[in-house]
Design a protein around this motif. Structure first.
Motif, PDB file in Angstrom:
ATOM      1  N   MET A   1       0.842  -1.200   0.000  1.00  0.00           N
ATOM      2  CA  MET A   1       0.000   0.000   0.000  1.00  0.00           C
ATOM      3  C   MET A   1       0.872   1.242   0.000  1.00  0.00           C
ATOM      4  SD  MET A   1      -2.900  -1.213   2.731  1.00  0.00           S
ATOM      5  CE  MET A   1      -3.786   0.320   2.582  1.00  0.00           C
ATOM      6  N   LEU A   2       0.309   2.369  -0.425  1.00  0.00           N
ATOM      7  CA  LEU A   2       1.072   3.602  -0.484  1.00  0.00           C
ATOM      8  C   LEU A   2       1.538   4.065   0.885  1.00  0.00           C
ATOM      9  CD1 LEU A   2      -1.017   5.599  -3.118  1.00  0.00           C
ATOM     10  CD2 LEU A   2       1.175   4.441  -3.467  1.00  0.00           C
ATOM     11  N   SER A   3       0.830   3.701   1.925  1.00  0.00           N
ATOM     12  CA  SER A   3       1.203   4.107   3.277  1.00  0.00           C
ATOM     13  C   SER A   3       2.412   3.346   3.803  1.00  0.00           C
ATOM     14  CB  SER A   3       0.021   3.880   4.224  1.00  0.00           C
ATOM     15  OG  SER A   3      -0.282   2.497   4.313  1.00  0.00           O
ATOM     16  N   GLY A   4       2.797   2.289   3.069  1.00  0.00           N
ATOM     17  CA  GLY A   4       3.918   1.473   3.520  1.00  0.00           C
ATOM     18  C   GLY A   4       3.554   0.492   4.601  1.00  0.00           C
ATOM     19  N   GLN A   5       2.264   0.223   4.780  1.00  0.00           N
ATOM     20  CA  GLN A   5       1.809  -0.662   5.842  1.00  0.00           C
ATOM     21  C   GLN A   5       1.108  -1.899   5.308  1.00  0.00           C
ATOM     22  OE1 GLN A   5      -0.662   1.786   8.315  1.00  0.00           O
ATOM     23  NE2 GLN A   5       1.047   2.972   9.143  1.00  0.00           N
ATOM     24  N   ALA A   6       1.482  -2.337   4.102  1.00  0.00           N
ATOM     25  CA  ALA A   6       0.865  -3.519   3.514  1.00  0.00           C
ATOM     26  C   ALA A   6       1.178  -4.751   4.360  1.00  0.00           C
ATOM     27  CB  ALA A   6       1.380  -3.731   2.092  1.00  0.00           C
ATOM     28  N   THR A   7       0.212  -5.625   4.490  1.00  0.00           N
ATOM     29  CA  THR A   7       0.387  -6.819   5.319  1.00  0.00           C
ATOM     30  C   THR A   7       0.519  -8.083   4.475  1.00  0.00           C
ATOM     31  OG1 THR A   7      -2.025  -7.059   5.503  1.00  0.00           O
ATOM     32  CG2 THR A   7      -0.892  -5.813   7.232  1.00  0.00           C
ATOM     33  N   GLY A   8       0.374  -7.979   3.162  1.00  0.00           N
ATOM     34  CA  GLY A   8       0.468  -9.145   2.295  1.00  0.00           C
ATOM     35  C   GLY A   8       1.885  -9.696   2.248  1.00  0.00           C
ATOM     36  N   THR A   9       1.987 -11.028   2.111  1.00  0.00           N
ATOM     37  CA  THR A   9       3.290 -11.691   2.005  1.00  0.00           C
ATOM     38  C   THR A   9       3.585 -11.959   0.543  1.00  0.00           C
ATOM     39  OG1 THR A   9       2.910 -12.773   4.135  1.00  0.00           O
ATOM     40  CG2 THR A   9       4.635 -13.695   2.723  1.00  0.00           C
ATOM     41  N   PRO A  10       4.737 -11.540   0.026  1.00  0.00           N
ATOM     42  CA  PRO A  10       5.058 -11.767  -1.382  1.00  0.00           C
ATOM     43  C   PRO A  10       5.419 -13.222  -1.650  1.00  0.00           C
ATOM     44  CG  PRO A  10       6.918 -10.767  -0.272  1.00  0.00           C
ATOM     45  CD  PRO A  10       5.797 -10.801   0.729  1.00  0.00           C
ATOM     46  N   LYS A  11       5.437 -13.602  -2.924  1.00  0.00           N
ATOM     47  CA  LYS A  11       5.879 -14.937  -3.295  1.00  0.00           C
ATOM     48  C   LYS A  11       7.349 -15.094  -2.938  1.00  0.00           C
ATOM     49  CE  LYS A  11       2.745 -15.233  -7.273  1.00  0.00           C
ATOM     50  NZ  LYS A  11       2.657 -15.396  -8.738  1.00  0.00           N
ATOM     51  N   SER A  12       7.703 -16.295  -2.504  1.00  0.00           N
ATOM     52  CA  SER A  12       9.084 -16.514  -2.067  1.00  0.00           C
ATOM     53  C   SER A  12      10.046 -16.637  -3.256  1.00  0.00           C
ATOM     54  CB  SER A  12       9.166 -17.768  -1.196  1.00  0.00           C
ATOM     55  OG  SER A  12       8.737 -18.909  -1.926  1.00  0.00           O
ATOM     56  N   GLY A  13       9.604 -17.282  -4.324  1.00  0.00           N
ATOM     57  CA  GLY A  13      10.438 -17.383  -5.516  1.00  0.00           C
ATOM     58  C   GLY A  13      11.716 -18.173  -5.334  1.00  0.00           C
ATOM     59  N   ASP A  14      11.676 -19.240  -4.531  1.00  0.00           N
ATOM     60  CA  ASP A  14      12.900 -20.000  -4.284  1.00  0.00           C
ATOM     61  C   ASP A  14      12.670 -21.513  -4.365  1.00  0.00           C
ATOM     62  OD1 ASP A  14      11.308 -20.325  -2.094  1.00  0.00           O
ATOM     63  OD2 ASP A  14      12.806 -19.747  -0.599  1.00  0.00           O
ATOM     64  N   GLY A  15      11.656 -21.923  -5.115  1.00  0.00           N
ATOM     65  CA  GLY A  15      11.344 -23.351  -5.205  1.00  0.00           C
ATOM     66  C   GLY A  15      10.981 -23.775  -6.610  1.00  0.00           C
ATOM     67  N   PRO A  16      10.378 -24.958  -6.761  1.00  0.00           N
ATOM     68  CA  PRO A  16      10.032 -25.478  -8.084  1.00  0.00           C
ATOM     69  C   PRO A  16       9.025 -24.620  -8.843  1.00  0.00           C
ATOM     70  CG  PRO A  16       9.042 -26.819  -6.345  1.00  0.00           C
ATOM     71  CD  PRO A  16      10.016 -25.902  -5.691  1.00  0.00           C
ATOM     72  N   VAL A  17       8.153 -23.928  -8.129  1.00  0.00           N
ATOM     73  CA  VAL A  17       7.154 -23.103  -8.810  1.00  0.00           C
ATOM     74  C   VAL A  17       7.818 -21.930  -9.530  1.00  0.00           C
ATOM     75  CG1 VAL A  17       5.134 -21.620  -8.502  1.00  0.00           C
ATOM     76  CG2 VAL A  17       5.296 -23.779  -7.258  1.00  0.00           C
ATOM     77  N   GLU A  18       8.861 -21.375  -8.934  1.00  0.00           N
ATOM     78  CA  GLU A  18       9.587 -20.299  -9.606  1.00  0.00           C
ATOM     79  C   GLU A  18      10.258 -20.826 -10.872  1.00  0.00           C
ATOM     80  OE1 GLU A  18      11.344 -16.573 -10.477  1.00  0.00           O
ATOM     81  OE2 GLU A  18       9.556 -17.257  -9.421  1.00  0.00           O
ATOM     82  N   ALA A  19      10.754 -22.049 -10.824  1.00  0.00           N
ATOM     83  CA  ALA A  19      11.331 -22.674 -12.019  1.00  0.00           C
ATOM     84  C   ALA A  19      10.258 -22.871 -13.091  1.00  0.00           C
ATOM     85  CB  ALA A  19      11.974 -24.008 -11.652  1.00  0.00           C
ATOM     86  N   ILE A  20       9.064 -23.270 -12.656  1.00  0.00           N
ATOM     87  CA  ILE A  20       7.949 -23.428 -13.599  1.00  0.00           C
ATOM     88  C   ILE A  20       7.627 -22.097 -14.260  1.00  0.00           C
ATOM     89  CG2 ILE A  20       5.467 -23.911 -13.762  1.00  0.00           C
ATOM     90  CD1 ILE A  20       5.865 -25.964 -11.497  1.00  0.00           C
ATOM     91  N   ARG A  21       7.619 -21.035 -13.464  1.00  0.00           N
ATOM     92  CA  ARG A  21       7.313 -19.704 -14.010  1.00  0.00           C
ATOM     93  C   ARG A  21       8.306 -19.304 -15.095  1.00  0.00           C
ATOM     94  NH1 ARG A  21       8.806 -14.645 -13.979  1.00  0.00           N
ATOM     95  NH2 ARG A  21      10.646 -15.090 -12.688  1.00  0.00           N
ATOM     96  N   MET A  22       9.585 -19.522 -14.842  1.00  0.00           N
ATOM     97  CA  MET A  22      10.610 -19.132 -15.814  1.00  0.00           C
ATOM     98  C   MET A  22      10.520 -19.967 -17.091  1.00  0.00           C
ATOM     99  SD  MET A  22      13.930 -18.228 -13.429  1.00  0.00           S
ATOM    100  CE  MET A  22      13.949 -19.778 -12.510  1.00  0.00           C
ATOM    101  N   LEU A  23      10.320 -21.262 -16.928  1.00  0.00           N
ATOM    102  CA  LEU A  23      10.192 -22.121 -18.106  1.00  0.00           C
ATOM    103  C   LEU A  23       8.925 -21.792 -18.898  1.00  0.00           C
ATOM    104  CD1 LEU A  23      11.303 -25.592 -16.667  1.00  0.00           C
ATOM    105  CD2 LEU A  23      12.607 -24.085 -18.168  1.00  0.00           C
ATOM    106  N   SER A  24       7.870 -21.413 -18.198  1.00  0.00           N
ATOM    107  CA  SER A  24       6.617 -21.056 -18.868  1.00  0.00           C
ATOM    108  C   SER A  24       6.784 -19.802 -19.721  1.00  0.00           C
ATOM    109  CB  SER A  24       5.503 -20.853 -17.839  1.00  0.00           C
ATOM    110  OG  SER A  24       5.207 -22.055 -17.166  1.00  0.00           O
TER     111      SER A  24
END
Length: 223
Positions: A1-24
């Motif tokens: 959020m613009l206030s800098g108080q976002a509570t959402g957790t981002p994707k980790s990007g350090d496992g097989p799903v990240e590899a799937i994303r790149m290959l896709s």
């Protein structure tokens, strides 16, 4: 959020799903380039000299690519030579990209089975749709606290469109549209081949639901 108080957790990007994303990403690029190559080949056949055109016009697309890839243009400085040379280049490019796509499909399928074997084994879900949903969820899907949050992320959550005594929901145009499309494809496959889905659709139709509303219900039920 613009206030800098976002509570959402981002994707980790350090496992097989990240590899799937790149290959896709590479797979989508290869498919786009392959489509362009075959369209250019077909267009050149239409405008080629009769000697070349008559050899290729009646062939199926697959056979046309095979014949063009085997062309031997020769050394004569003629239009026919350059037509054959160009067609050969495009046909071999198409074949190379097809082999690349098959290789990527194999790797993506293996990674999907590693990341979530139950998803890939479910009815109506192939490697492509599984990969799309996994990429949307990320390597740390636990960051989403409920099915409702994932439904919103996929644009499959219901949007109120009630008026007076009429209670209905409309299409949600938000969220990840690729994930939404993957859910739509799963629904289409199951509506054709899955007995439980067919029975469900018939029952909801007798309740007054339209086909679009039934599909939206199905998409939300898969999450």
């Amino acid at each position: 959020m613009l206030s800098g108080q976002a509570t959402g957790t981002p994707k980790s990007g350090d496992g097989p799903v990240e590899a799937i994303r790149m290959l896709s990403v590479a797979r989508r690029s290869a498919i786009k380039a392959r489509t362009q190559a075959i369209n250019q080949l077909h267009a050149l056949v239409v405008t080629a000299a009769d000697q070349v055109k008559h050899q290729l016009t009646e062939l199926s697309p697959k056979a046309r690519v095979k014949v063009c890839a085997a062309f031997r243009p020769g050394t004569a400085q003629t239009t026919i030579r350059y037509a054959k040379k160009t067609l050969r280049l495009l046909a071999r490019r198409y074949q190379a990209l097809t082999a690349e796509i098959h290789q990527l499909d194999t790797e993506i399928t293996q990674l999907c089975a590693r990341a979530n074997p139950a998803l890939l084994a479910a009815s109506g879900i192939g490697p492509e749709t599984a990969a799309t949903l996994l990429v949307t969820a990320g390597d740390n899907p636990q960051r989403m606290t409920s099915e409702a949050s994932f439904a919103a992320l996929c644009g499959a959550s219901p949007v109120q469109a009630s008026s007076g005594r009429t209670v209905r929901h409309r299409l949600n145009r938000g969220g990840d549209r690729q994930a939404n499309n993957a859910l739509w494809r799963i629904a289409m496959v199951r509506l054709r081949a899955d007995p439980r889905t067919i029975e469900y659709a018939q029952r909801r139709q007798t309740e007054g639901k339209t086909r679009k509303e039934i599909i939206r219900c199905l998409k939300h039920s898969y999450l």
